[in-house]
Structures are given as C-alpha cells and as structure tokens.
Motif scaffolding. Structure first.
Motif, PDB file in Angstrom:
ATOM      1  N   MET A   1       7.837   5.307   9.317  1.00  0.00           N
ATOM      2  CA  MET A   1       7.168   4.573   8.240  1.00  0.00           C
ATOM      3  C   MET A   1       7.777   3.170   8.118  1.00  0.00           C
ATOM      4  O   MET A   1       8.997   2.996   8.211  1.00  0.00           O
ATOM      5  N   THR A   2       6.944   2.184   7.883  1.00  0.00           N
ATOM      6  CA  THR A   2       7.358   0.794   7.777  1.00  0.00           C
ATOM      7  C   THR A   2       7.288   0.338   6.330  1.00  0.00           C
ATOM      8  O   THR A   2       6.340   0.663   5.609  1.00  0.00           O
ATOM      9  N   SER A  28      -0.406   1.935   1.622  1.00  0.00           N
ATOM     10  CA  SER A  28       0.709   2.881   1.487  1.00  0.00           C
ATOM     11  C   SER A  28       0.716   3.943   2.576  1.00  0.00           C
ATOM     12  O   SER A  28       1.740   4.598   2.795  1.00  0.00           O
ATOM     13  N   SER A  29      -0.400   4.111   3.297  1.00  0.00           N
ATOM     14  CA  SER A  29      -0.402   5.070   4.399  1.00  0.00           C
ATOM     15  C   SER A  29       0.459   4.586   5.567  1.00  0.00           C
ATOM     16  O   SER A  29       0.816   5.363   6.452  1.00  0.00           O
ATOM     17  N   LEU A  30       0.791   3.272   5.545  1.00  0.00           N
ATOM     18  CA  LEU A  30       1.663   2.710   6.579  1.00  0.00           C
ATOM     19  C   LEU A  30       3.135   2.824   6.206  1.00  0.00           C
ATOM     20  O   LEU A  30       4.006   2.790   7.080  1.00  0.00           O
ATOM     21  N   GLY A  31       3.414   2.930   4.901  1.00  0.00           N
ATOM     22  CA  GLY A  31       4.787   3.005   4.432  1.00  0.00           C
ATOM     23  C   GLY A  31       4.868   2.597   2.971  1.00  0.00           C
ATOM     24  O   GLY A  31       3.862   2.197   2.361  1.00  0.00           O
ATOM     25  N   PRO A  32       6.041   2.668   2.371  1.00  0.00           N
ATOM     26  CA  PRO A  32       6.204   2.285   0.969  1.00  0.00           C
ATOM     27  C   PRO A  32       5.856   0.815   0.764  1.00  0.00           C
ATOM     28  O   PRO A  32       6.222  -0.037   1.569  1.00  0.00           O
ATOM     29  N   GLU A  56      12.516  -5.011   8.927  1.00  0.00           N
ATOM     30  CA  GLU A  56      11.678  -6.126   9.375  1.00  0.00           C
ATOM     31  C   GLU A  56      10.290  -6.023   8.767  1.00  0.00           C
ATOM     32  O   GLU A  56       9.665  -7.013   8.448  1.00  0.00           O
ATOM     33  N   GLY A  57       9.783  -4.805   8.629  1.00  0.00           N
ATOM     34  CA  GLY A  57       8.619  -4.512   7.829  1.00  0.00           C
ATOM     35  C   GLY A  57       7.307  -5.149   8.236  1.00  0.00           C
ATOM     36  O   GLY A  57       7.180  -5.814   9.262  1.00  0.00           O
ATOM     37  N   LEU A  58       6.305  -4.914   7.397  1.00  0.00           N
ATOM     38  CA  LEU A  58       4.975  -5.519   7.509  1.00  0.00           C
ATOM     39  C   LEU A  58       4.779  -6.423   6.305  1.00  0.00           C
ATOM     40  O   LEU A  58       4.826  -5.963   5.160  1.00  0.00           O
ATOM     41  N   ILE A  59       4.555  -7.698   6.556  1.00  0.00           N
ATOM     42  CA  ILE A  59       4.411  -8.688   5.495  1.00  0.00           C
ATOM     43  C   ILE A  59       2.930  -8.998   5.346  1.00  0.00           C
ATOM     44  O   ILE A  59       2.318  -9.592   6.242  1.00  0.00           O
ATOM     45  N   VAL A  60       2.339  -8.590   4.221  1.00  0.00           N
ATOM     46  CA  VAL A  60       0.898  -8.710   4.016  1.00  0.00           C
ATOM     47  C   VAL A  60       0.621  -9.789   2.977  1.00  0.00           C
ATOM     48  O   VAL A  60       0.984  -9.649   1.806  1.00  0.00           O
ATOM     49  N   SER A  61      -0.017 -10.857   3.410  1.00  0.00           N
ATOM     50  CA  SER A  61      -0.340 -11.975   2.525  1.00  0.00           C
ATOM     51  C   SER A  61      -1.693 -11.715   1.868  1.00  0.00           C
ATOM     52  O   SER A  61      -2.721 -11.673   2.531  1.00  0.00           O
TER      53      SER A  61
END
Length: 294
Positions: A1-2, A28-32, A56-61
């Motif tokens: 999970m990311t 949220s299905s991708l991670g917290p 490093e995560g996923l940064i969603v603008s």
C-alpha cells in the motif's frame, strides 16, 4: 500500500470539502490518504513532504493547472522515486484534458486508481527574474490580456465562463508584437506560446499534436493584422485547425528562445508570475505520472 497525499488549493476552487472527501475515498484503495492544503505557493513542497514522512508516496494534485504547477515546483530537482497524479478541480484544467482525465473529479479519481504510470516531460521557463517549471504550457500576448481581465474573484465566480468574459474585454484592446524565436522574426503577433500539453485557456487546442511524453516542446506563433483577423484566427485555433494557415508558425524542439518588441508577458500553466521576454523555454526533467489507462 502506498501513502497518498491529496493536495487541495482553495484559490483554485478545489476547496469543495464534500467532493474532496469522495475523491479521497476513491483513492483510498491505493493506500491511506492524507489531505493537505498548503497555506501559500512557497509551502507546497514542505507541506507535502511533511505529510509523506519517509514514504515517497503518490502525490495527487486536486485543482487546476496552477495547483499542479505549484506541486511540481515544490519538488523541483526531487522527482526521483515519486509518483504524481492530477484530479481536475480548477477553472481551465488543460493538462487534465491532454491526459484524458474525466471532468468529474470523482470519476477522475477512479481513473487514477485504475490507471497506469508514464513519464511526463517537465519544462522550465527562464526570464530575467523568473525561473519556473511548467507541465502544461506558457502563453504570451492575447492570453495574458485575458488573464489580466479576469483577475480577482472573476474566475471563482464564473468558472470556465471567465475565459470568455476576459476574451471579450481583451479583444477591445488588442496588442500586436514583433516576436523573434531563435532569431527568426514574426510580425503582427497577437499570441505566442510553448506547450507541453495540447490546450490552454480552458480547452483551446493551441498545439493539436502535442504529446507531453515525447521529449519535445511545441511552439505556436499566431499573427493577425487587426481585430477582425484576430477573432477569425481565434475561432480557427479553438477548432485546432490553424496549422494549415500560411503565416502561423508551428514547430517542435527541446528548447526555444523568444524575444519580443515590446516585451511580451507569458503566463505559466495559466498563472501570471511576472515572466517577461526574453524567455528561454526548455525541457529539463521528467516526472512519473499516474494517468488513465490507454
């Protein structure tokens, strides 16, 4: 999970809490999911890094082209290992159009979840006192007059209609420039720009063949002798049919140098940042982007 950081921006219209909650639920299905709303342009990088921690995560603008621009500039030189995504919640949403994102933010969030990863080109616009990354486009001339005509709360009140209101006001005071691109002169120019994406100004197809993953920038120089010619040209550009007009210049390269007389102001991903010619536009980096599957 990311770990997912959902970046909002109240100035872009992305402060709709109910919609952002629905977007966060889909993501949220991708991670917290942590929601962040930076307090200013200069705090994007620090605020997002704090939410990411060591991930490093996923940064969603979640916003428009300007919000994405602030997010990208917040990580200038620090893209390695990071992944970005975009949820269109702004006024123009031009990069989102090129990427094939749904105009509905919740549907776009699902596209991100179901999507794939690619590498998006990142450009840099360098002027006398400005050095700014961009991901969609920089436009100068008439589009900047439109920007100036819709400053204040007009964009917030009218949304996409603001571009048409601003266009009407700007047409009444149309300017023309002599523009030099890499030393080549162009007369009676009403607009010039460098694109990474296909559209600017809320869906105007300035660069119909642009591909933000191809390692090149696209140039467009638009001349017109008077207001009537400019209005006809604008209608042609909106349809993306201006490439066949003889005095319209379309070119592709990794770098362009633009000078103008008088000095011409460019916006950067739709925002005015005091960027005046001479300006150098060049590709300088790539970032990993989660986009709709294609």
């Amino acid at each position: 999970m990311t770990r997912v950081v959902l970046v909002g921006n109240s100035s872009s219209g992305s402060s709709d809490d109910e919609v952002l909650s629905q977007v966060a639920e889909r993501l949220s299905s991708l991670g917290p999911v942590d929601r962040v709303e930076p307090q200013g342009v200069d705090s994007f990088g620090d605020d997002i890094r704090q939410a990411l921690g060591d991930d490093e995560g996923l940064i969603v603008s979640a916003g428009g082209d300007g919000t994405m621009n602030c997010t990208v500039n917040g990580f200038a030189g620090d893209f390695e290992g990071r992944t970005f995504a975009l949820i269109p919640m702004g006024t123009g949403n031009d990069l989102a159009r090129t990427l094939g994102l749904d105009s509905d933010p919740v549907a776009a969030a699902q596209q991100v979840v179901d999507g794939t990863e690619t590498f998006l080109d990142v450009g840099r616009a360098s002027g006398a006192s400005v050095d700014q990354l961009f991901v969609n486009a920089c436009m100068g001339g008439f589009p900047v007059q439109v920007n100036q005509a819709i400053e204040g709360d007009v964009k917030a009140r009218l949304g996409p209609l603001a571009f048409w209101v601003g266009g009407t006001k700007a047409a009444a005071d149309l300017m023309r420039w002599t523009v030099h691109v890499d030393g080549e002169e162009h007369s009676d120019v009403v607009a010039a720009g460098v694109g990474n994406g296909m559209t600017a100004g809320g869906g105007i197809t300035v660069w119909p063949d642009a591909d933000p993953t191809d390692g090149e920038l696209d140039l467009c120089v638009l001349p017109a002798e008077g207001v009537a010619d400019a209005l006809k040209l604008a209608a042609t550009v909106k349809r993306g049919a201006h490439q066949s007009i003889d005095n319209v210049t379309m070119r592709r390269a990794r770098r362009f140098e633009i000078e103008a007389e008088p000095a011409i102001e460019f916006n950067c991903d739709g925002e005015l940042i005091d960027l005046f010619s001479p300006v150098t536009f060049e590709l300088v980096d790539r970032l990993r982007m989660r986009v709709p599957d294609f």
